[in-house]
Scaffold this motif. Structure first.
Motif, PDB file in Angstrom:
ATOM      1  N   VAL A  44       0.844  -1.206   0.000  1.00 14.09           N
ATOM      2  CA  VAL A  44       0.000   0.000   0.000  1.00 14.09           C
ATOM      3  C   VAL A  44       0.874   1.249   0.000  1.00 14.09           C
ATOM      4  CG1 VAL A  44      -1.712   1.321   1.294  1.00 14.09           C
ATOM      5  CG2 VAL A  44      -1.912  -1.168   1.165  1.00 14.09           C
ATOM      6  N   ARG A  68      12.277   1.072   6.647  1.00 18.89           N
ATOM      7  CA  ARG A  68      13.518   0.537   7.239  1.00 18.89           C
ATOM      8  C   ARG A  68      14.719   1.046   6.435  1.00 18.89           C
ATOM      9  NH1 ARG A  68      10.713  -1.396  11.635  1.00 18.89           N
ATOM     10  NH2 ARG A  68       9.147  -2.916  10.998  1.00 18.89           N
ATOM     11  N   VAL A  83      -5.547   2.562   7.730  1.00 20.73           N
ATOM     12  CA  VAL A  83      -5.797   1.432   6.826  1.00 20.73           C
ATOM     13  C   VAL A  83      -6.531   0.286   7.516  1.00 20.73           C
ATOM     14  CG1 VAL A  83      -3.805   1.938   5.342  1.00 20.73           C
ATOM     15  CG2 VAL A  83      -3.511   0.419   7.318  1.00 20.73           C
ATOM     16  N   VAL A 108      -9.388   4.194   5.106  1.00 22.13           N
ATOM     17  CA  VAL A 108      -9.738   3.679   3.785  1.00 22.13           C
ATOM     18  C   VAL A 108     -10.277   2.254   3.926  1.00 22.13           C
ATOM     19  CG1 VAL A 108      -7.440   2.700   3.229  1.00 22.13           C
ATOM     20  CG2 VAL A 108      -8.955   3.468   1.397  1.00 22.13           C
ATOM     21  N   ALA A 166     -10.868  -0.542   1.036  1.00 22.96           N
ATOM     22  CA  ALA A 166     -10.711  -0.763  -0.408  1.00 22.96           C
ATOM     23  C   ALA A 166     -11.972  -1.385  -0.996  1.00 22.96           C
ATOM     24  CB  ALA A 166      -9.516  -1.663  -0.671  1.00 22.96           C
ATOM     25  N   GLY A 201       9.246  -8.508   7.123  1.00 28.31           N
ATOM     26  CA  GLY A 201      10.465  -8.249   6.364  1.00 28.31           C
ATOM     27  C   GLY A 201      10.386  -8.645   4.903  1.00 28.31           C
ATOM     28  N   ARG A 230       5.010  -9.388  -2.957  1.00 26.19           N
ATOM     29  CA  ARG A 230       3.977 -10.353  -2.588  1.00 26.19           C
ATOM     30  C   ARG A 230       4.370 -11.785  -2.882  1.00 26.19           C
ATOM     31  NH1 ARG A 230       0.386  -6.981   0.103  1.00 26.19           N
ATOM     32  NH2 ARG A 230       2.363  -7.073   1.186  1.00 26.19           N
TER      33      ARG A 230
HETATM   34  N1  NAP Z   1      -8.242  -0.803   4.548  1.00 26.10           N
HETATM   35  C1  NAP Z   1      -7.988  -1.447   3.425  1.00 26.10           C
HETATM   36  O1  NAP Z   1      -8.823  -1.483   2.527  1.00 26.10           O
HETATM   37  C2  NAP Z   1      -6.652  -2.103   3.247  1.00 26.10           C
HETATM   38  C3  NAP Z   1      -6.281  -2.606   1.995  1.00 26.10           C
HETATM   39  C4  NAP Z   1      -5.015  -3.169   1.859  1.00 26.10           C
HETATM   40  C5  NAP Z   1      -4.172  -3.255   2.964  1.00 26.10           C
HETATM   41  N2  NAP Z   1      -4.607  -2.785   4.170  1.00 26.10           N
HETATM   42  C6  NAP Z   1      -3.747  -2.840   5.353  1.00 26.10           C
HETATM   43  O2  NAP Z   1      -2.673  -1.954   5.107  1.00 26.10           O
HETATM   44  C7  NAP Z   1      -1.522  -2.402   5.834  1.00 26.10           C
HETATM   45  C8  NAP Z   1      -0.354  -2.475   4.880  1.00 26.10           C
HETATM   46  O3  NAP Z   1      -0.595  -3.498   3.935  1.00 26.10           O
HETATM   47  P1  NAP Z   1       0.581  -3.907   2.952  1.00 26.10           P
HETATM   48  O4  NAP Z   1       0.054  -4.952   2.078  1.00 26.10           O
HETATM   49  O5  NAP Z   1       1.189  -2.690   2.375  1.00 26.10           O
HETATM   50  O6  NAP Z   1       1.602  -4.553   4.002  1.00 26.10           O
HETATM   51  P2  NAP Z   1       3.146  -4.828   3.803  1.00 26.10           P
HETATM   52  O7  NAP Z   1       3.451  -4.981   2.357  1.00 26.10           O
HETATM   53  O8  NAP Z   1       3.504  -5.897   4.767  1.00 26.10           O
HETATM   54  O9  NAP Z   1       3.818  -3.453   4.259  1.00 26.10           O
HETATM   55  C9  NAP Z   1       3.862  -2.995   5.556  1.00 26.10           C
HETATM   56  C10 NAP Z   1       5.198  -2.303   5.680  1.00 26.10           C
HETATM   57  O10 NAP Z   1       5.256  -1.566   6.894  1.00 26.10           O
HETATM   58  C11 NAP Z   1       6.560  -1.728   7.407  1.00 26.10           C
HETATM   59  N3  NAP Z   1       6.557  -1.331   8.802  1.00 26.10           N
HETATM   60  C12 NAP Z   1       5.824  -1.846   9.813  1.00 26.10           C
HETATM   61  N4  NAP Z   1       6.094  -1.187  10.948  1.00 26.10           N
HETATM   62  C13 NAP Z   1       6.997  -0.226  10.620  1.00 26.10           C
HETATM   63  C14 NAP Z   1       7.676   0.788  11.352  1.00 26.10           C
HETATM   64  N5  NAP Z   1       7.454   0.954  12.663  1.00 26.10           N
HETATM   65  N6  NAP Z   1       8.565   1.597  10.713  1.00 26.10           N
HETATM   66  C15 NAP Z   1       8.788   1.444   9.379  1.00 26.10           C
HETATM   67  N7  NAP Z   1       8.175   0.503   8.626  1.00 26.10           N
HETATM   68  C16 NAP Z   1       7.300  -0.316   9.249  1.00 26.10           C
HETATM   69  C17 NAP Z   1       6.861  -3.163   7.131  1.00 26.10           C
HETATM   70  O11 NAP Z   1       8.244  -3.438   7.257  1.00 26.10           O
HETATM   71  P3  NAP Z   1       8.738  -4.855   7.887  1.00 26.10           P
HETATM   72  O12 NAP Z   1       8.221  -5.911   6.967  1.00 26.10           O
HETATM   73  O13 NAP Z   1      10.212  -4.713   7.878  1.00 26.10           O
HETATM   74  O14 NAP Z   1       8.106  -4.923   9.258  1.00 26.10           O
HETATM   75  C18 NAP Z   1       6.374  -3.268   5.691  1.00 26.10           C
HETATM   76  O15 NAP Z   1       7.350  -2.805   4.779  1.00 26.10           O
HETATM   77  C19 NAP Z   1      -1.916  -3.756   6.446  1.00 26.10           C
HETATM   78  O16 NAP Z   1      -2.309  -3.519   7.788  1.00 26.10           O
HETATM   79  C20 NAP Z   1      -3.104  -4.176   5.612  1.00 26.10           C
HETATM   80  O17 NAP Z   1      -3.964  -5.067   6.293  1.00 26.10           O
HETATM   81  C21 NAP Z   1      -5.817  -2.212   4.322  1.00 26.10           C
END
Ligand code: NAP
Length: 307
Positions: A163, A183, A231, A248, A250, A293, A297
């Motif tokens: 996202v 990071r 999110v 948001v 989606a 980490g 995907r």
């Molecule tokens: N509301 C909606 O419709 C919707 C839709 C899609 C996704 N989402 C939500 O959005 C969030 C993100 O989804 P995503 O698919 O983008 O997840 P993702 O690809 O796992 O990305 C999350 C990122 O945040 C990083 N992160 C976590 N804590 C951090 C911190 N304190 N400082 C810096 N970076 C940090 C993670 O790094 P590390 O891996 O190194 O921890 C990772 O790179 C999830 O909670 C998901 O459920 C919501």
């Protein structure tokens, strides 16, 4: 042709070990629907939460038998319902939403509304396309909630995530001065999208887009009277210090997705696939994602459409 297809579900949610592959009856699409033979389905954080029972616990899932897994997909149109213009064989991608359903995209076949799919451009393979719909639509709809930036500052937390990465690009298009919080090892990715980069969560931003789901920990980063877009559906942090909080959720949008897939095929938006794994190995993919980490995907392939 088989009268059943395979799909991954949870009966009693309990993490990756509770995921089962079952056979369910093949049905034909009704008016306004298509049946898609799935080529790829992305493993997203929300799927881990569904398999763990998080949304059952919040009362958002109430399935008598089993709950489907997976929100986005790519594949080919296998059948079109009455009055539907999609030709059989067209390469498409799409999103299904809602938590309370007995079917999902972790499957060989999917019945979906024809309005919710988009063509996959020739320059984009179906595995990469599977990683686009949920997170690009979430990011685009998040940026709608941000509105025009007019040069204001935006911090994107989780900027190296799916996202977050899309928000970095799309928010700049709306005039935000964008910085990504990620990071140390993510600096090249974030700067490569034209955004500033930081590893330190400092206060004072006009707006925060919370791709890392920091929630209450993200609120102190927003200046008084600023804007926070979360999110986590149904879990908005309390509005304090005059800050406006939005969340948001989606939604499928085939027309918007078509633009986002075009931008991905052109290289204007990022897409990263970490690994391609067979549907049978869904539990191990979930375990790997749960460790954190991972960049890009995991894409599940049911094995038929890619052969
Ligand atoms: N509301 C909606 O419709 C919707 C839709 C899609 C996704 N989402 C939500 O959005 C969030 C993100 O989804 P995503 O698919 O983008 O997840 P993702 O690809 O796992 O990305 C999350 C990122 O945040 C990083 N992160 C976590 N804590 C951090 C911190 N304190 N400082 C810096 N970076 C940090 C993670 O790094 P590390 O891996 O190194 O921890 C990772 O790179 C999830 O909670 C998901 O459920 C919501």
């Amino acid at each position: 042709m088989s009268t059943t297809f395979r799909t991954a579900v949870v009966r009693t949610p309990g993490g990756p070990d509770s995921i089962e592959i079952i056979d369910v009856p093949l049905v034909e699409p009704g008016p306004g629907q298509v049946r898609v033979e799935i080529a790829g389905a992305a493993v997203n954080p929300v799927d881990l939460a569904v398999a763990a029972g998080v949304f059952h616990g919040r009362g958002l899932v109430d399935q008598p038998h089993h709950t489907g897994l997976g929100w986005d997909f790519s594949g080919t149109v296998a059948a079109a319902g009455p009055g539907v213009g999609w030709a059989v064989g067209t390469r498409v991608a799409g999103l299904i939403d809602g938590f309370d359903r007995d079917f999902g995209t972790y499957a060989e076949q999917l019945i979906v509304s024809a309005d919710d799919i988009a063509p996959v451009p020739a320059g984009l393979d179906l595995v990469a396309a599977a990683a686009v719909p949920l997170n690009s639509l979430a990011a685009a709809q998040l940026v709608d909630l941000l509105g025009d930036g007019d040069g204001r500052s935006l911090l994107v937390t989780g900027a190296a995530g799916a996202v977050g990465g899309y928000v970095l690009s799309l928010a700049q298009d709306r005039g935000w001065r964008v910085t990504g919080l990620a990071r140390t090892q993510d600096e090249e990715f974030v700067r490569g999208l034209g955004a500033g980069f930081t590893t330190r969560a400092t206060p004072g931003w006009d707006a925060v887009a919370d791709g890392a789901a920091m929630q209450e920990q993200g609120m102190p980063l927003v200046r008084d009277g600023g804007l926070f877009v979360g999110v986590q559906p149904g879990a908005a942090p309390a509005e304090v210090r005059g800050i406006t909080v939005r969340v948001v959720v989606a939604r499928p949008d085939g027309a918007r997705l078509a633009q986002l897939l075009e931008a991905t095929a052109d290289g204007r938006l990022p897409v990263r696939v970490h690994a391609v794994v067979p549907l049978d190995e869904v539990a191990s993919a979930h375990r790997a994602v749960a460790k954190g980490g991972v960049r890009g995907r995991y894409v599940l392939t049911p094995g038929t459409a890619m052969d």
